[in-house]
Scaffold this active site. Sequence first.
Site, PDB file in Angstrom:
ATOM      1  N   GLU A 136       0.817  -1.215   0.000  1.00  0.00           N
ATOM      2  CA  GLU A 136       0.000   0.000   0.000  1.00  0.00           C
ATOM      3  C   GLU A 136       0.850   1.264   0.000  1.00  0.00           C
ATOM      4  O   GLU A 136       0.541   2.232  -0.697  1.00  0.00           O
ATOM      5  CB  GLU A 136      -0.958  -0.014   1.209  1.00  0.00           C
ATOM      6  N   HIS A 167      -8.776  -6.150  10.428  1.00  0.00           N
ATOM      7  CA  HIS A 167      -9.407  -5.992   9.119  1.00  0.00           C
ATOM      8  C   HIS A 167     -10.788  -5.345   9.232  1.00  0.00           C
ATOM      9  O   HIS A 167     -11.617  -5.495   8.335  1.00  0.00           O
ATOM     10  CB  HIS A 167      -9.562  -7.349   8.420  1.00  0.00           C
TER      11      HIS A 167
END
Length: 327
Positions: A60, A129
């Site tokens: 990312e 998550h």
Amino acid sequence: MREIEYRDALNEAFDEELARDENVVLMGEEVAQYNGAYKVTRGLWEKWGDKRVVDTPISEAGFIGMGIGASMLGIRPVMELMFWSFHSVAFDQLVNNAACVRYMAGGLINVPIVMRGPANGGTNVGATHSHTPEGLFAAFPGLKVCSPATPADAKGLMKTAIRDNDPVYVMENTLLYGNKGPVPDPAEGDFTIPLGKADIKREGSDISLIAHGRSVLHALEAAEKLQSEHNINAEVVDLRSIRPLDQDAIINSVVKTNRAVLVDESKPFCGVSAQIATLIQEHAFDHLDAPVKRVCTIDAPAIYSPHIEDEQLPNARRVVEQVLTIA
């Protein structure tokens, strides 16, 4: 109008904007050949090819940094985070770079980038998550943040976000991707929704339920229960956009109903609802007939157990219980 899924409304927005502007590109992990982790980008790689729909490495910090650099040179990247929980490994890029470049450049350099992906609990994937960071990013000047609840809002806000010259972070909810709703047909014309414009999803007179994202659906369900079981007529205000925030819509609703319950999947400490409660206190205090109440995610890391996580998150029953304490 057609009834289509939330994911297909987003897909339609991407397809239309790829066709409208050759500088628009989609980038992220598995957005191309795999059609996206949640099939939001399905079919677009086959139609638009490798240069417009680009798979990235699982890094990312790397690909978001690349997207920000590309946006400074005139490209309009739409970057998918497979989970918004992964924002932390690219925090410098998301906040210190994207949010500040235009200001630091005296307005000479824009950063027209969209960051999007699922930001929610409720899918039983554990604490790492399941973050809902819209309040976190809304705290940084230079960033725009929205959280659509319906397929139509998802499409209209996404098209606006892609055209915006500032970074726009779109917080979607995994549990909404399969939801269907009415969306204008492309043949009816260009459909966009402005950032910073809330929507009254249900008119009411007795109390304001103010929410965003999937919490809007809980508020609507609670409103129906309140009407049928307690004869309480609740108004549901869907913020749609967290920053810019439609302060007038919030205040006007509270002035009308004199009571408010804020429904917010963020954690309560320094959350979106905390900001809204402050706005109501500052601008509508004399109109309140009861304290402002909040229904947030219970303040702990996301719980893995499905039954317990369902209770940790906002739900219609918790909203009804809070309303009854001040109705």
